[in-house]
Design a protein around this motif. Structure first.
Motif, short mmCIF file in Angstrom:
data_model
loop_
_atom_site.label_atom_id
_atom_site.label_comp_id
_atom_site.label_asym_id
_atom_site.label_seq_id
_atom_site.Cartn_x
_atom_site.Cartn_y
_atom_site.Cartn_z
N ILE A 180 0.84 -1.20 0.00
CA ILE A 180 0.00 0.00 0.00
C ILE A 180 0.87 1.25 0.00
O ILE A 180 1.78 1.40 0.83
CB ILE A 180 -0.92 0.02 1.24
N LEU A 181 0.59 2.14 -0.94
CA LEU A 181 1.20 3.47 -0.95
C LEU A 181 0.13 4.48 -0.57
O LEU A 181 -0.99 4.44 -1.08
CB LEU A 181 1.75 3.81 -2.34
N VAL A 182 0.46 5.39 0.34
CA VAL A 182 -0.45 6.44 0.77
C VAL A 182 0.23 7.78 0.54
O VAL A 182 1.34 8.00 1.02
CB VAL A 182 -0.83 6.30 2.25
N ASP A 183 -0.44 8.68 -0.22
CA ASP A 183 0.20 9.97 -0.51
C ASP A 183 -0.22 11.03 0.51
O ASP A 183 -1.01 10.77 1.43
CB ASP A 183 -0.09 10.41 -1.95
N ASP A 184 0.33 12.23 0.35
CA ASP A 184 0.09 13.30 1.31
C ASP A 184 -1.36 13.76 1.33
O ASP A 184 -1.79 14.42 2.29
CB ASP A 184 1.00 14.51 1.01
N GLY A 185 -2.12 13.42 0.30
CA GLY A 185 -3.54 13.75 0.28
C GLY A 185 -4.40 12.69 0.93
O GLY A 185 -5.62 12.82 0.96
N GLY A 186 -3.78 11.62 1.46
CA GLY A 186 -4.52 10.54 2.08
C GLY A 186 -5.03 9.51 1.11
O GLY A 186 -5.68 8.54 1.51
N ARG A 187 -4.75 9.68 -0.19
CA ARG A 187 -5.19 8.70 -1.20
C ARG A 187 -4.25 7.49 -1.19
O ARG A 187 -3.07 7.63 -0.85
CB ARG A 187 -5.23 9.34 -2.58
N ASN A 188 -4.79 6.33 -1.60
CA ASN A 188 -3.94 5.15 -1.58
C ASN A 188 -4.00 4.38 -2.89
O ASN A 188 -4.95 4.50 -3.66
CB ASN A 188 -4.31 4.23 -0.41
N SER A 189 -2.94 3.62 -3.13
CA SER A 189 -2.89 2.64 -4.22
C SER A 189 -2.46 1.31 -3.59
O SER A 189 -1.54 1.28 -2.77
CB SER A 189 -1.89 3.05 -5.30
N ILE A 190 -3.13 0.23 -3.98
CA ILE A 190 -2.95 -1.04 -3.30
C ILE A 190 -2.72 -2.16 -4.29
O ILE A 190 -3.43 -2.26 -5.30
CB ILE A 190 -4.17 -1.38 -2.42
N VAL A 191 -1.74 -3.00 -4.02
CA VAL A 191 -1.51 -4.25 -4.77
C VAL A 191 -1.64 -5.40 -3.78
O VAL A 191 -1.00 -5.39 -2.73
CB VAL A 191 -0.12 -4.28 -5.44
N ILE A 192 -2.49 -6.38 -4.12
CA ILE A 192 -2.75 -7.50 -3.22
C ILE A 192 -2.12 -8.77 -3.78
O ILE A 192 -2.25 -9.06 -4.98
CB ILE A 192 -4.26 -7.72 -3.04
N VAL A 193 -1.44 -9.52 -2.93
CA VAL A 193 -0.97 -10.87 -3.26
C VAL A 193 -1.79 -11.82 -2.39
O VAL A 193 -1.65 -11.83 -1.16
CB VAL A 193 0.54 -11.03 -2.99
N ALA A 194 -2.65 -12.62 -3.01
CA ALA A 194 -3.69 -13.36 -2.29
C ALA A 194 -3.13 -14.33 -1.27
O ALA A 194 -3.66 -14.46 -0.16
CB ALA A 194 -4.59 -14.10 -3.28
N GLY A 195 -2.08 -15.05 -1.61
CA GLY A 195 -1.53 -16.04 -0.69
C GLY A 195 -2.59 -17.01 -0.21
O GLY A 195 -3.38 -17.54 -1.01
N SER A 196 -2.69 -17.20 1.09
CA SER A 196 -3.62 -18.18 1.66
C SER A 196 -5.09 -17.81 1.43
O SER A 196 -5.96 -18.70 1.50
CB SER A 196 -3.36 -18.33 3.16
N ASN A 197 -5.38 -16.56 1.13
CA ASN A 197 -6.77 -16.20 0.82
C ASN A 197 -7.28 -16.98 -0.39
O ASN A 197 -8.47 -17.29 -0.48
CB ASN A 197 -6.89 -14.70 0.55
N GLY A 198 -6.37 -17.28 -1.32
CA GLY A 198 -6.76 -18.03 -2.51
C GLY A 198 -7.02 -19.50 -2.23
O GLY A 198 -7.52 -20.21 -3.11
N ALA A 199 -6.70 -19.95 -1.01
CA ALA A 199 -6.91 -21.35 -0.65
C ALA A 199 -8.23 -21.57 0.07
O ALA A 199 -8.55 -22.71 0.44
CB ALA A 199 -5.76 -21.84 0.23
N LEU A 200 -9.02 -20.51 0.30
CA LEU A 200 -10.33 -20.68 0.92
C LEU A 200 -11.28 -21.29 -0.11
O LEU A 200 -11.44 -20.77 -1.21
CB LEU A 200 -10.86 -19.33 1.40
N THR A 201 -11.92 -22.40 0.23
CA THR A 201 -12.70 -23.18 -0.73
C THR A 201 -14.17 -23.27 -0.33
O THR A 201 -14.54 -23.03 0.83
CB THR A 201 -12.15 -24.61 -0.82
N PRO A 202 -15.03 -23.68 -1.28
CA PRO A 202 -16.43 -23.96 -0.92
C PRO A 202 -16.55 -25.02 0.17
O PRO A 202 -17.49 -24.97 0.98
CB PRO A 202 -17.03 -24.44 -2.25
#
Length: 324
Positions: free
Chosen positions: A116-138
Motif C-alpha cells: 500500500i502506498l499512501v500519498d500526502d492527500g490521504g489517497r492510496n494505491s494497493i496491490v494484493i498478493v492473495a496467498g492463503s486467501n486463494g486457498a479458501l474453498t467452498p
C-alpha cells in the motif's frame, strides 16, 4: 429512503435493538505493508518514502474488526498461512473478541499481503498478493456452515475465490440471513446468479463503474449507476463516494445522495471497510437502513483521520462520544 431492513431479515423489526447482534465475515486477511509518499510514483520512477509500517489488514479482517468494535459479536471464516504473519493476524482478531474457530492455517501457502502506498492527500494505491486467501474453498464454507447459521448478518468480499464467495452467498441466503456483498476487487459485471442472493450490494465508485460500464465522476453519475444495478436485480445498493458521501437505493426507492461528514483526511485505507463493518453491525442490531447508513458514515469519517487500516477503525464508545 425506506426504514426497512433487508428482505432476508424480515423477522427483525426496524429500529428494535437486539440484545445480541451477530455478524459473520467470510473473506480475506492480509498483512499490510504501508509506505507513505509525497505523491504516487510514475511508471519507472523511484521515490523516497517518508515512513513504513506493517499492520493487520485485508478487507475481510478489516470489516470483521470494524463490526466488532462497533457493537457486534463477530466470527471470521478465512485462511491464513502457517507463518508469523498469520499468527499476528489471528492474535489481532482474537484481541478484538472475534471468534476465530473457522480461521484455518494453511501450511503450504503464506499469508496474504497487501502493498500500500499512501500519498500526502490521504489517497492510496494497493496491490494484493492473495496467498492463503486463494486457498479458501467452498468446502471450507460447508465445513463452517454453523458459523453462518448463528449470524444475523453475513458479509462477503471478492478477495477470495469466486466459487467460495458464491458458496457463502448461497449458504447465507438458504439460512435466511441478511447478506452484504462488497464487490472488491472487481474486474467486470457480477455473475447473474449472485444478485438474487445479496441484500446489500456496497461498491465504491470505481467498482460501480466496472459493474455497470458507466462512468462515475459525480454523485449524479452514481445515482444513474445505482439505478442500473437495481435494474440488474440488486435489492439494495450503496455506492460509497469517499468524501462525496454515499448514493443509496433502498427497497425500490429512487436513489438518493447522502453527503459525508467533513473531516481532514490523513489516510483513506480501510474507510470503505469501516463503513461496511459499521453498517453490518447496525443491521445486526436491528437498526433501520437509514440509521445504519448514517452511523457507518460517521465511523468511516473518523477512520480517515487516522493512519493505517485496522488501527484507524473507531470503537462504538468513540462514536457515541463524538455524537455528544
Amino acid at each position: 429512503m425506506t426504514a426497512a431492513n433487508g428482505p432476508a431479515n424480515a423477522h427483525v423489526v426496524p429500529g428494535q435493538v437486539r440484545a445480541t447482534a451477530r455478524v459473520a465475515v467470510v473473506g480475506s486477511l492480509n498483512m499490510d505493508l504501508v509506505a507513505r509518499v509525497a505523491r504516487m510514483p510514475l511508471p519507472g520512477e523511484t521515490l523516497a518514502g517518508q515512513t513504513f509500517a506493517q499492520v493487520p489488514g485485508g478487507k475481510g479482517g478489516n470489516q470483521a474488526v470494524a463490526a466488532a468494535r462497533l457493537g457486534a459479536q463477530v466470527s471470521m471464516i478465512g485462511r491464513i498461512g502457517d507463518d508469523s504473519n498469520g499468527a499476528t493476524l489471528r492474535a489481532g482478531l482474537e484481541s478484538e473478541g472475534i471468534d476465530c474457530a473457522a480461521l484455518v492455517a494453511t501450511p503450504s501457502t503464506p499469508t496474504g499481503v497487501a502493498l500500500i502506498l499512501v500519498d500526502d492527500g490521504g489517497r492510496n494505491s494497493i496491490v494484493i498478493v492473495a496467498g492463503s486467501n486463494g486457498a479458501l474453498t467452498p468446502d471450507d464454507i460447508a465445513r463452517h456452515e454453523a458459523v453462518l447459521a448463528r449470524a444475523d448478518v453475513v458479509v462477503c468480499q471478492l478477495e477470495t475465490p469466486p466459487a467460495t464467495v458464491m458458496a457463502a452467498l448461497a449458504a447465507a441466503r438458504r439460512l435466511g440471513k441478511t447478506v452484504i456483498l462488497n464487490p472488491a476487487p472487481v474486474t467486470g459485471p457480477l455473475p447473474a446468479q449472485w444478485l438474487p442472493l445479496v441484500d446489500y450490494l456496497v461498491p465504491n465508485e470505481l467498482e460501480a463503474a466496472t459493474l455497470t460500464g458507466l462512468p462515475i465522476g459525480s454523485p449524479r453519475d452514481a445515482v444513474v449507476a445505482a439505478q442500473a444495478l437495481v435494474a440488474q436485480g440488486a435489492r439494495n445498493v450503496l455506492i460509497t463516494l469517499g468524501s462525496a458521501g454515499v448514493v443509496a437505493a433502498f427497497g425500490g426507492d429512487d436513489p438518493v445522495h447522502v453527503p459525508a461528514p467533513r473531516v481532514a483526511a490523513v489516510d483513506t485505507t480501510a474507510a470503505g471497510d469501516t463503513f461496511i463493518g459499521a453498517f453490518a453491525a447496525q443491521l445486526a442490531q436491528g437498526a433501520s437502513t437509514d440509521a445504519a447508513l448514517r452511523f457507518a458514515q460517521r465511523a468511516a469519517a473518523i477512520s480517515v483521520t487516522r493512519a493505517g487500516a485496522q488501527p484507524s477503525i473507531p470503537t462504538r464508545a468513540e462514536l457515541d462520544a463524538a455524537a455528544c
